[in-house]
Design a protein around this motif. Structure first.
Motif, PDB file in Angstrom:
ATOM      1  N   ARG A 459       9.814  10.065   0.289  1.00 29.76           N
ATOM      2  CA  ARG A 459       9.145  10.190  -1.009  1.00 29.76           C
ATOM      3  C   ARG A 459       9.464   9.013  -1.929  1.00 29.76           C
ATOM      4  O   ARG A 459       8.643   8.622  -2.760  1.00 29.76           O
ATOM      5  CB  ARG A 459       9.552  11.512  -1.665  1.00 29.76           C
ATOM      6  N   ASP A 460      10.670   8.447  -1.792  1.00 31.49           N
ATOM      7  CA  ASP A 460      11.095   7.371  -2.689  1.00 31.49           C
ATOM      8  C   ASP A 460      10.929   5.986  -2.086  1.00 31.49           C
ATOM      9  O   ASP A 460      11.497   5.005  -2.575  1.00 31.49           O
ATOM     10  CB  ASP A 460      12.558   7.570  -3.101  1.00 31.49           C
ATOM     11  N   ALA A 461      10.164   5.856  -0.996  1.00 29.43           N
ATOM     12  CA  ALA A 461       9.984   4.547  -0.364  1.00 29.43           C
ATOM     13  C   ALA A 461       9.214   3.605  -1.276  1.00 29.43           C
ATOM     14  O   ALA A 461       8.300   4.009  -2.006  1.00 29.43           O
ATOM     15  CB  ALA A 461       9.250   4.710   0.960  1.00 29.43           C
ATOM     16  N   ALA A 462       9.586   2.330  -1.239  1.00 30.83           N
ATOM     17  CA  ALA A 462       8.890   1.328  -2.041  1.00 30.83           C
ATOM     18  C   ALA A 462       7.555   0.991  -1.387  1.00 30.83           C
ATOM     19  O   ALA A 462       7.495   0.803  -0.167  1.00 30.83           O
ATOM     20  CB  ALA A 462       9.738   0.081  -2.163  1.00 30.83           C
ATOM     21  N   PRO A 463       6.470   0.916  -2.159  1.00 28.48           N
ATOM     22  CA  PRO A 463       5.181   0.557  -1.559  1.00 28.48           C
ATOM     23  C   PRO A 463       5.164  -0.906  -1.116  1.00 28.48           C
ATOM     24  O   PRO A 463       5.937  -1.724  -1.602  1.00 28.48           O
ATOM     25  CB  PRO A 463       4.187   0.814  -2.696  1.00 28.48           C
ATOM     26  N   GLY A 464       4.290  -1.201  -0.166  1.00 30.96           N
ATOM     27  CA  GLY A 464       4.155  -2.562   0.317  1.00 30.96           C
ATOM     28  C   GLY A 464       4.123  -2.629   1.827  1.00 30.96           C
ATOM     29  O   GLY A 464       4.090  -1.613   2.523  1.00 30.96           O
ATOM     30  N   GLN A 465       4.127  -3.870   2.346  1.00 33.08           N
ATOM     31  CA  GLN A 465       4.022  -4.129   3.767  1.00 33.08           C
ATOM     32  C   GLN A 465       5.405  -4.160   4.412  1.00 33.08           C
ATOM     33  O   GLN A 465       6.311  -4.849   3.939  1.00 33.08           O
ATOM     34  CB  GLN A 465       3.320  -5.469   4.020  1.00 33.08           C
ATOM     35  N   TYR A 466       5.562  -3.428   5.521  1.00 30.86           N
ATOM     36  CA  TYR A 466       6.799  -3.395   6.287  1.00 30.86           C
ATOM     37  C   TYR A 466       6.501  -3.889   7.699  1.00 30.86           C
ATOM     38  O   TYR A 466       5.428  -3.613   8.244  1.00 30.86           O
ATOM     39  CB  TYR A 466       7.383  -1.988   6.361  1.00 30.86           C
ATOM     40  N   GLU A 467       7.478  -4.588   8.295  1.00 31.22           N
ATOM     41  CA  GLU A 467       7.284  -5.112   9.636  1.00 31.22           C
ATOM     42  C   GLU A 467       8.510  -4.847  10.499  1.00 31.22           C
ATOM     43  O   GLU A 467       9.641  -4.856  10.021  1.00 31.22           O
ATOM     44  CB  GLU A 467       6.979  -6.616   9.601  1.00 31.22           C
ATOM     45  N   GLY A 468       8.258  -4.609  11.770  1.00 30.13           N
ATOM     46  CA  GLY A 468       9.313  -4.399  12.748  1.00 30.13           C
ATOM     47  C   GLY A 468       8.746  -4.606  14.132  1.00 30.13           C
ATOM     48  O   GLY A 468       7.669  -5.199  14.307  1.00 30.13           O
ATOM     49  N   LYS A 469       9.449  -4.106  15.152  1.00 31.66           N
ATOM     50  CA  LYS A 469       9.012  -4.295  16.536  1.00 31.66           C
ATOM     51  C   LYS A 469       9.212  -3.019  17.348  1.00 31.66           C
ATOM     52  O   LYS A 469      10.155  -2.269  17.122  1.00 31.66           O
ATOM     53  CB  LYS A 469       9.797  -5.440  17.195  1.00 31.66           C
ATOM     54  N   LEU A 470       8.310  -2.821  18.267  1.00 38.54           N
ATOM     55  CA  LEU A 470       8.469  -1.788  19.292  1.00 38.54           C
ATOM     56  C   LEU A 470       8.632  -2.505  20.619  1.00 38.54           C
ATOM     57  O   LEU A 470       7.787  -3.327  20.996  1.00 38.54           O
ATOM     58  CB  LEU A 470       7.243  -0.866  19.338  1.00 38.54           C
ATOM     59  N   THR A 471       9.707  -2.212  21.323  1.00 42.21           N
ATOM     60  CA  THR A 471       9.964  -2.840  22.624  1.00 42.21           C
ATOM     61  C   THR A 471       9.765  -1.804  23.726  1.00 42.21           C
ATOM     62  O   THR A 471      10.377  -0.735  23.701  1.00 42.21           O
ATOM     63  CB  THR A 471      11.383  -3.405  22.691  1.00 42.21           C
ATOM     64  N   VAL A 472       8.882  -2.118  24.655  1.00 41.05           N
ATOM     65  CA  VAL A 472       8.587  -1.242  25.785  1.00 41.05           C
ATOM     66  C   VAL A 472       9.108  -1.921  27.049  1.00 41.05           C
ATOM     67  O   VAL A 472       8.790  -3.086  27.324  1.00 41.05           O
ATOM     68  CB  VAL A 472       7.079  -0.962  25.904  1.00 41.05           C
ATOM     69  N   SER A 473       9.907  -1.206  27.821  1.00 40.44           N
ATOM     70  CA  SER A 473      10.479  -1.788  29.035  1.00 40.44           C
ATOM     71  C   SER A 473      10.402  -0.789  30.169  1.00 40.44           C
ATOM     72  O   SER A 473      10.264   0.417  29.963  1.00 40.44           O
ATOM     73  CB  SER A 473      11.929  -2.213  28.794  1.00 40.44           C
ATOM     74  N   ALA A 474      10.511  -1.323  31.400  1.00 42.33           N
ATOM     75  CA  ALA A 474      10.502  -0.500  32.614  1.00 42.33           C
ATOM     76  C   ALA A 474      11.237  -1.258  33.704  1.00 42.33           C
ATOM     77  O   ALA A 474      11.404  -2.485  33.638  1.00 42.33           O
ATOM     78  CB  ALA A 474       9.083  -0.177  33.043  1.00 42.33           C
ATOM     79  N   GLU A 475      11.668  -0.527  34.711  1.00 41.24           N
ATOM     80  CA  GLU A 475      12.413  -1.143  35.802  1.00 41.24           C
ATOM     81  C   GLU A 475      11.581  -2.223  36.487  1.00 41.24           C
ATOM     82  O   GLU A 475      10.425  -2.019  36.824  1.00 41.24           O
ATOM     83  CB  GLU A 475      12.803  -0.087  36.840  1.00 41.24           C
ATOM     84  N   GLY A 476      12.229  -3.402  36.685  1.00 45.51           N
ATOM     85  CA  GLY A 476      11.586  -4.477  37.417  1.00 45.51           C
ATOM     86  C   GLY A 476      10.504  -5.203  36.665  1.00 45.51           C
ATOM     87  O   GLY A 476       9.776  -6.008  37.249  1.00 45.51           O
TER      88      GLY A 476
END
Length: 898
Positions: A459-476
């Protein structure tokens, strides 16, 4: 003689060699759109864009006329006046009436593709992905744009390509932004409104003048076999051929050669621009012979879009070296990923386009809400050890959102006997150990794993653009990193779900949970699982809890929630501890529930025989069933009076004294004396019922679930508006078979698109029919709804087939099949049975977003209705434009899709 025999043997041997030899190689597919019949995959993953717009027809006099998209025809009444079919609430055809199109100067619809969309470097990541748009039911389409990609590593050694496809309407074809050719379109510059060549009227009509009937239950749409009904058998073959020939006239062709000199090194883009043809006037004004009772039904079964791509084939010559051109008709080797909005359909036959870089996961959010995006991992080999992790999100001026604010879930591939089909449904927190080849009705389909990322915004988050990463991995496999872009809009926080304006009424099934997880009813293990169900329902702002005090109802309950003990004098005393704890669990997650519904009678023509309640033996714990006195009799009042006194006290202790509700299958089916008995037992109690027509619900304190009628049927510029959250009557929609054009049957909602759930809450709040309904007594049931309900949360397929050869059944069908009024014909469940307890589905996530979206609409609309003077003219104008455009879009979805 020997020479002849030898010659004969040589000929035979040569013949055998010819028969045994493999057929000569055929053309090499590079891009495809093909029918999925006989298990064939549809082909290439395309980016596509569709535009809907007010339709156009060619009159018998040769004039082009715009046709009102939502009110397309007029009829001549007894006074000789041309009257609107929709405004007069007369949707069907009558042989004695004359019809003509309803012309309009108002052009409505959706946007057109941005300029330069045909060029190879155009950013199309926001366009939907599909293996070619199938030949769908009528949707009022005016323009279709397709972009297919393939790679050429060395154009100097690339071969000439052949392009061939079938379509409806007219087409212009581009390769890397340069036009290759066009068909059935005029010369010169093309605009989005350019019309293709006309079709002959017989493409719409039968020899007897009626419209040709199509199958609205099949995709691609085909001729319906009912066209032969009422036709003598000796004439059916002839009629079938005539209709097939006329139907085939809708299909046009395009062919072209693409010289290698037009190819470029790297990714090439084939762009297809399809324009619609005018409709023959007869499509809107001709008698339909079958299904003539509603305009919406006629759209589904008789009208057709004159813009479509049916099949497409871009091929290289036989034996083309694999190194000279890389086809794009099947998944490429290795781990691949594609992103899409959470409301988009998941189709295993499509895949991550190897010619595109994975796009970012994009979420537009409000404070105090939850929002979902989706990534689909695909591969040509089984995927082992799949994991997805998110980083912290960095925002404006050093603001951050922790990684824990992103919940990652993996959708389960599940087979449902109710629909004899499979789908991605329940979303688990833990990934599967292995993603193998997934099957549909026993046939291998593909290898894919959807990953849902749900952002919960403080509820108290600051408005605006946020950036991050999602890392997807698998064996081999090397890990794949996806950018996450999350935009928090504005400072206004969404209300908590329990404070939502939309009335959401999901019934929870304790029996289904007990059976699914094989735990004893009302054991501590059972209560922990029920807590998970109610926690999820709390996220939807559920406002109802249903408590069966009658055995063997439509809930599939073998016993009542309360247990009675027999006293020495022969009377019975109710133990309500399960009821009390169940209500407490609901209050914990849902707040002060406005509707606590007790089933104390279950009178209906579908329920034969007497009704029972559950008796427990205190010494052994054994349960048995005893007959209930007929509700409405003096004996029933005496039996229920102490029970209602306890129930009233339980509710009052929790501040729910106004929430007492009693269930009636339909109010007209109550037994004689039932209404008087209820007044004696609980005079302030509401009554919950399902009905088509609730003519008297202003006179009674009750909730009324109106079957069907859900949607937006009014125009914000012309008609009376409907704002359900401001209405005083307690009316909600019971969405019988809404959102599905399939026939009624168990579990139809299991395969309804998540997009429907996103739009449904606002549809119910704005529900209504425009026009002078006050002059039509039979229209009095079209009241605005507060929301929707009397549908299932977790009524799973827990009735196992003992032979193992048939299909499991929904628990709601255990004792009674309520036909089109049961859970099986609306929503049996929106929560799925996960490995360790109830889990959300994609439909659940989209419904939650739809409810949030409705809150935004209510907030803006209330500001316009109550405080327009404080908004100022510019802001008020923009707010009204947003609300009106949303209403028009919802009406289009209702009338053309649902």
């Amino acid at each position: 003689m020997m020479r002849a025999a030898t010659a004969f043997a040589v000929v035979c041997f040569a013949t055998l060699q010819t028969l045994a030899a493999p057929p000569p190689p055929g053309p090499v597919p590079v891009l495809l759109i093909q029918s999925t019949e006989n298990g064939k995959p549809p082909g290439t993953t395309w980016r596509y864009f569709e535009t809907w717009q007010t339709d156009v027809c060619r009159t018998a006099e040769g004039q082009l006329v715009r046709v009102d998209s939502l009110d397309p025809r007029l009829y001549e009444n007894e006074q000789g006046q041309w009257v609107s079919v929709k405004k007069d609430h007369f949707d069907g055809f009558a042989p004695s009436k004359k019809y003509r199109v309803n012309p309009t100067t108002i052009i409505r619809g959706t946007t057109v593709p941005s300029d330069g969309w045909q060029k190879p470097d155009f950013d199309d990541h926001a366009w939907p992905q599909s293996a070619g748009p199938a030949l769908h039911r009528y949707r009022g389409l005016s323009l279709m744009a397709l972009r297919g990609k393939f790679e050429v590593p060395d154009p100097e050694h690339a071969p000439e390509l052949s392009l061939s496809f079938t379509l409806r309407g007219g087409v212009a074809v581009y390769l890397n932004g340069e036009e290759l050719g066009r068909a059935n379109l005029p010369a010169g510059a093309l605009t989005p409104d350019t019309l293709a060549e006309d079709y002959a009227p017989e493409t719409c009509t039968r020899p007897d003048g009626h419209l040709i009937l199509q199958s609205s239950d099949e995709l691609p749409v085909r001729l319906h076999t009912w066209n032969l009904n009422q036709t003598p058998k000796d004439q059916q073959d002839s009629l079938k051929k005539i209709l097939a020939d006329r139907y085939a006239l809708r299909t046009r062709t395009f062919e072209a050669k693409i010289p290698s000199k037009l190819l470029r090194k790297g990714v090439n883009v084939l762009a297809i621009e399809v324009h619609r043809s005018p409709a023959p006037e007869a499509m809107f004004t001709t008698d339909t012979r079958f299904f003539a009772y509603s305009l919406e039904n006629q759209r589904l079964n008789y009208w057709w879009d004159r813009v479509a791509v049916e099949t497409l084939s871009l091929t290289a010559p036989p034996a083309t070296p694999a190194t000279s051109i890389f086809p794009n008709t099947a998944p490429a080797p290795g781990l691949r990923i594609r992103t899409q909005p959470g409301f988009a359909n998941i189709d295993l036959t499509t895949y991550a386009d190897p010619n595109e870089k994975p796009a970012a996961l994009e979420l537009t959010c409000l404070k105090n809400g939850a929002f979902t995006a989706e990534a689909i991992v695909t591969s040509t080999d089984p995927i082992k050890g799949l994991t997805a992790t998110a980083t912290q999100l960095s925002g404006p001026k050093g603001a951050t959102l922790p990684a824990a604010s992103l919940q990652i879930r993996y959708a389960q591939w599940t087979h449902y006997g109710s629909i004899d089909g499979s789908m991605f449904d329940g979303q688990e927190i833990t990934p599967p150990a292995e993603v193998a080849v997934l099957k549909q009705r026993g046939n291998p389909v593909g290898i894919a794993q959807p990953i849902y990322v749900t952002a919960t915004i403080p509820r108290d988050a600051a408005p605006g653009q946020y950036e991050g990463k999602l890392t997807v991995s698998a064996e081999g496999q090397p890990p794949i990193e996806l950018p996450i872009r999350l935009n928090i809009v504005g400072n206004w926080p969404l209300p908590n779900p329990r404070d939502f304006n939309t009335f959401v009424a999901f019934a929870q099934s304790p029996d289904a949970v007990s059976m699914q997880y094989d735990v004893p009813m009302w054991s501590e293990e059972h209560w922990k699982l029920l807590d998970q169900s109610f926690e999820l329902l709390g996220q939807l702002g559920n406002k109802e809890v249903v408590i069966p005090l009658v055995s063997q109802t439509h809930l599939g309950n073998p016993h009542t929630m309360a247990y009675w003990t027999k006293q020495p004098d022969g009377s019975f005393q109710a133990d309500l501890k399960n009821v009390e704890r169940y209500i407490d669990l609901a209050v914990k997650h849902e707040g002060k529930i406005p509707c606590v519904c007790f089933i104390v009678t279950y009178d209906d023509e579908r329920v034969p025989g007497p009704q029972r309640f559950t008796v427990i033996d205190p010494a052994t714990g054994q349960l048995s069933e005893e007959l209930l006195p007929k509700f409405g009799s003096p004996e029933a009042v005496a039996f229920w009076k102490p029970v209602f006194e306890k129930l009233s006290a339980i509710l009052a202790q929790r501040g729910l004294q106004d929430s007492m509700t009693v269930y009636a299958t339909q109010f007209s089916h109550w037994p004689k004396g039932g209404e008087e008995a209820l007044k004696a037992l609980a005079p302030e109690a509401k009554v919950m019922t399902r009905t088509h027509v609730g003519s008297d619900f202003e006179k009674r304190r009750r909730y009324c679930g109106l079957m069907n009628g859900s949607g937006v049927y009014w125009d914000p510029d012309l008609d009376k508006p409907y704002y359900g959250w401001r209405e005083p009557t307690d009316v909600i929609s019971f969405p019988r078979d809404a959102g599905s054009n399939k026939n009624w049957g168990p579990g139809i909602y299991l395969h309804t698109t998540p997009a429907f759930y996103r739009s449904f809450p606002e549809q119910t709040l704005l529900n209504g029919h425009g026009g002078p309904e006050a002059t039509k007594p039979y229209m009095h049931h079209y009241y605005t709804r507060h929301g929707f309900g009397q549908i299932g949360a977790d009524f799973w397929e827990t009735l196992r087939d003992p032979t193992g050869k048939g299909h499991d059944k929904l628990i709601c069908l255990r004792y009674h099949d309520e036909g089109s009024t049961g859970f099986q014909c609306s929503v049996p469940f929106i929560i799925a049975p996960g490995q360790k307890g109830p889990v959300p589905t994609a439909r659940f996530q989209m419904l939650r977003e739809g409810l949030q979206q409705s809150e935004v609409r209510v907030f803006i609309q209330d500001a316009l209705l109550d405080h327009a003077d404080k908004l100022g003219p510019d802001l008020a104008r923009r707010c009204k434009a947003v609300c009106d455009e949303h209403t028009r879009l919802l009406r289009y979805l209702v009338e053309y899709h649902f």
